[in-house]
Design a protein around this motif. Structure first.
Motif, PDB file in Angstrom:
ATOM      1  N   GLU A 177       2.890  -2.077 -21.714  1.00 42.81           N
ATOM      2  CA  GLU A 177       4.041  -2.976 -21.614  1.00 42.81           C
ATOM      3  C   GLU A 177       5.316  -2.179 -21.327  1.00 42.81           C
ATOM      4  OE1 GLU A 177       6.016  -6.622 -21.732  1.00 42.81           O
ATOM      5  OE2 GLU A 177       3.892  -6.405 -22.181  1.00 42.81           O
ATOM      6  N   GLY A 178       6.026  -2.545 -20.227  1.00 46.33           N
ATOM      7  CA  GLY A 178       7.291  -1.902 -19.903  1.00 46.33           C
ATOM      8  C   GLY A 178       7.188  -0.649 -19.063  1.00 46.33           C
ATOM      9  N   ASP A 179       5.985  -0.149 -18.751  1.00 50.77           N
ATOM     10  CA  ASP A 179       5.841   1.036 -17.898  1.00 50.77           C
ATOM     11  C   ASP A 179       6.366   0.738 -16.501  1.00 50.77           C
ATOM     12  OD1 ASP A 179       4.744   2.526 -19.892  1.00 50.77           O
ATOM     13  OD2 ASP A 179       2.698   2.519 -19.087  1.00 50.77           O
ATOM     14  N   GLU A 180       6.740   1.807 -15.753  1.00 51.65           N
ATOM     15  CA  GLU A 180       7.234   1.625 -14.392  1.00 51.65           C
ATOM     16  C   GLU A 180       6.282   2.292 -13.406  1.00 51.65           C
ATOM     17  OE1 GLU A 180      11.497   1.725 -13.232  1.00 51.65           O
ATOM     18  OE2 GLU A 180      10.864   3.493 -12.094  1.00 51.65           O
ATOM     19  N   MET A 181       5.878   1.532 -12.389  1.00 55.38           N
ATOM     20  CA  MET A 181       5.017   2.041 -11.330  1.00 55.38           C
ATOM     21  C   MET A 181       5.876   2.169 -10.067  1.00 55.38           C
ATOM     22  SD  MET A 181       1.792   0.199  -9.436  1.00 55.38           S
ATOM     23  CE  MET A 181       0.659   0.310 -10.795  1.00 55.38           C
ATOM     24  N   ALA A 182       5.912   3.368  -9.491  1.00 52.56           N
ATOM     25  CA  ALA A 182       6.675   3.586  -8.261  1.00 52.56           C
ATOM     26  C   ALA A 182       5.702   3.543  -7.081  1.00 52.56           C
ATOM     27  CB  ALA A 182       7.378   4.936  -8.312  1.00 52.56           C
ATOM     28  N   LEU A 183       6.018   2.696  -6.097  1.00 52.97           N
ATOM     29  CA  LEU A 183       5.151   2.535  -4.939  1.00 52.97           C
ATOM     30  C   LEU A 183       5.575   3.444  -3.795  1.00 52.97           C
ATOM     31  CD1 LEU A 183       4.866  -1.363  -4.801  1.00 52.97           C
ATOM     32  CD2 LEU A 183       3.294   0.254  -5.856  1.00 52.97           C
ATOM     33  N   ASP A 184       4.584   4.000  -3.064  1.00 54.66           N
ATOM     34  CA  ASP A 184       4.855   4.764  -1.853  1.00 54.66           C
ATOM     35  C   ASP A 184       4.959   3.825  -0.659  1.00 54.66           C
ATOM     36  OD1 ASP A 184       4.742   7.157  -3.239  1.00 54.66           O
ATOM     37  OD2 ASP A 184       2.605   7.413  -2.872  1.00 54.66           O
ATOM     38  N   VAL A 185       4.150   2.768  -0.667  1.00 58.44           N
ATOM     39  CA  VAL A 185       4.130   1.770   0.394  1.00 58.44           C
ATOM     40  C   VAL A 185       4.181   0.406  -0.279  1.00 58.44           C
ATOM     41  CG1 VAL A 185       2.784   0.811   2.285  1.00 58.44           C
ATOM     42  CG2 VAL A 185       2.731   3.260   1.862  1.00 58.44           C
ATOM     43  N   ASP A 186       5.063  -0.457   0.201  1.00 57.82           N
ATOM     44  CA  ASP A 186       5.134  -1.788  -0.392  1.00 57.82           C
ATOM     45  C   ASP A 186       5.203  -2.860   0.692  1.00 57.82           C
ATOM     46  OD1 ASP A 186       7.873  -2.361   0.360  1.00 57.82           O
ATOM     47  OD2 ASP A 186       8.517  -1.064  -1.256  1.00 57.82           O
ATOM     48  N   PRO A 187       5.077  -4.128   0.315  1.00 57.89           N
ATOM     49  CA  PRO A 187       5.045  -5.209   1.304  1.00 57.89           C
ATOM     50  C   PRO A 187       6.295  -5.308   2.180  1.00 57.89           C
ATOM     51  CG  PRO A 187       4.316  -6.011  -0.826  1.00 57.89           C
ATOM     52  CD  PRO A 187       4.816  -4.616  -1.029  1.00 57.89           C
ATOM     53  N   SER A 188       7.416  -4.759   1.753  1.00 57.32           N
ATOM     54  CA  SER A 188       8.632  -4.856   2.568  1.00 57.32           C
ATOM     55  C   SER A 188       8.650  -3.836   3.697  1.00 57.32           C
ATOM     56  CB  SER A 188       9.876  -4.691   1.690  1.00 57.32           C
ATOM     57  OG  SER A 188       9.922  -3.391   1.144  1.00 57.32           O
ATOM     58  N   THR A 189       7.775  -2.806   3.642  1.00 58.74           N
ATOM     59  CA  THR A 189       7.792  -1.768   4.677  1.00 58.74           C
ATOM     60  C   THR A 189       6.467  -1.591   5.403  1.00 58.74           C
ATOM     61  OG1 THR A 189       7.195  -0.068   3.062  1.00 58.74           O
ATOM     62  CG2 THR A 189       9.532  -0.430   3.443  1.00 58.74           C
ATOM     63  N   HIS A 190       5.368  -2.042   4.853  1.00 58.09           N
ATOM     64  CA  HIS A 190       4.056  -1.795   5.450  1.00 58.09           C
ATOM     65  C   HIS A 190       3.799  -2.743   6.621  1.00 58.09           C
ATOM     66  CE1 HIS A 190      -0.288  -1.317   5.846  1.00 58.09           C
ATOM     67  NE2 HIS A 190      -0.112  -0.178   5.214  1.00 58.09           N
ATOM     68  N   PRO A 191       3.296  -2.224   7.762  1.00 65.10           N
ATOM     69  CA  PRO A 191       3.054  -3.064   8.939  1.00 65.10           C
ATOM     70  C   PRO A 191       2.077  -4.210   8.700  1.00 65.10           C
ATOM     71  CG  PRO A 191       2.774  -0.747   9.493  1.00 65.10           C
ATOM     72  CD  PRO A 191       3.016  -0.822   8.025  1.00 65.10           C
ATOM     73  N   ALA A 192       1.192  -4.096   7.747  1.00 64.71           N
ATOM     74  CA  ALA A 192       0.238  -5.172   7.475  1.00 64.71           C
ATOM     75  C   ALA A 192       0.955  -6.429   6.996  1.00 64.71           C
ATOM     76  CB  ALA A 192      -0.782  -4.724   6.429  1.00 64.71           C
ATOM     77  N   THR A 203       4.536  -6.805   7.488  1.00 65.50           N
ATOM     78  CA  THR A 203       5.739  -7.048   8.286  1.00 65.50           C
ATOM     79  C   THR A 203       5.431  -7.475   9.709  1.00 65.50           C
ATOM     80  OG1 THR A 203       5.880  -4.725   8.928  1.00 65.50           O
ATOM     81  CG2 THR A 203       7.111  -5.407   6.952  1.00 65.50           C
ATOM     82  N   GLY A 204       4.179  -7.575  10.080  1.00 65.79           N
ATOM     83  CA  GLY A 204       3.816  -8.012  11.426  1.00 65.79           C
ATOM     84  C   GLY A 204       3.429  -6.888  12.352  1.00 65.79           C
ATOM     85  N   GLY A 205       3.529  -5.646  11.911  1.00 66.52           N
ATOM     86  CA  GLY A 205       3.080  -4.512  12.716  1.00 66.52           C
ATOM     87  C   GLY A 205       3.865  -4.294  13.992  1.00 66.52           C
ATOM     88  N   ASN A 206       5.163  -4.505  13.954  1.00 65.34           N
ATOM     89  CA  ASN A 206       5.988  -4.344  15.153  1.00 65.34           C
ATOM     90  C   ASN A 206       6.432  -2.899  15.345  1.00 65.34           C
ATOM     91  OD1 ASN A 206       5.804  -7.050  15.668  1.00 65.34           O
ATOM     92  ND2 ASN A 206       7.642  -7.539  14.500  1.00 65.34           N
ATOM     93  N   GLN A 207       5.514  -1.965  15.173  1.00 67.89           N
ATOM     94  CA  GLN A 207       5.828  -0.567  15.352  1.00 67.89           C
ATOM     95  C   GLN A 207       5.585  -0.168  16.792  1.00 67.89           C
ATOM     96  OE1 GLN A 207       3.478   1.633  12.581  1.00 67.89           O
ATOM     97  NE2 GLN A 207       5.220   2.636  11.702  1.00 67.89           N
ATOM     98  N   ARG A 208       6.378   0.744  17.313  1.00 71.51           N
ATOM     99  CA  ARG A 208       6.197   1.233  18.669  1.00 71.51           C
ATOM    100  C   ARG A 208       5.526   2.594  18.635  1.00 71.51           C
ATOM    101  NH1 ARG A 208      11.514  -0.312  22.122  1.00 71.51           N
ATOM    102  NH2 ARG A 208      11.492  -2.513  21.611  1.00 71.51           N
ATOM    103  N   LEU A 209       4.714   2.849  19.648  1.00 68.08           N
ATOM    104  CA  LEU A 209       4.079   4.155  19.765  1.00 68.08           C
ATOM    105  C   LEU A 209       5.083   5.175  20.279  1.00 68.08           C
ATOM    106  CD1 LEU A 209       0.641   3.323  21.393  1.00 68.08           C
ATOM    107  CD2 LEU A 209       1.035   4.227  19.117  1.00 68.08           C
TER     108      LEU A 209
END
Length: 73
Positions: free
Chosen positions: A31-46, A48-54
């Motif tokens: 209870e109350g622990d903090e998990m830090a994410l490396d990749v989250d839904p606000s930045t991952h192409p899966a 966000t729609g995958g609008n990355q350019r090569l």
């Protein structure tokens, strides 16, 4: 149903890559622990729609397209 087969849920703080902290229920940690994410839904192409350019480093993408232009790439 057997007793003590399901883990206990509690509230943890999840820190997104942009610094936002969201409270979620989880079986991870305590209870109350903090998990830090490396990749989250606000930045991952899966999510966000995958609008990355090569990036065409050294012309590799253009060489590939030229070599296989008849295949519809």
């Amino acid at each position: 149903m057997k007793k003590d087969t399901h883990p206990e849920y509690h509230t943890i703080n999840v820190k997104m890559t942009n610094g936002d902290v969201v409270q979620m229920r989880s079986t991870w940690g305590a209870e109350g622990d903090e998990m830090a994410l490396d990749v989250d839904p606000s930045t991952h192409p899966a999510w966000t729609g995958g609008n990355q350019r090569l990036m065409d480093t050294g012309g590799r993408v253009s060489k590939f397209k030229e070599k296989f232009k008849g295949f519809g790439f």
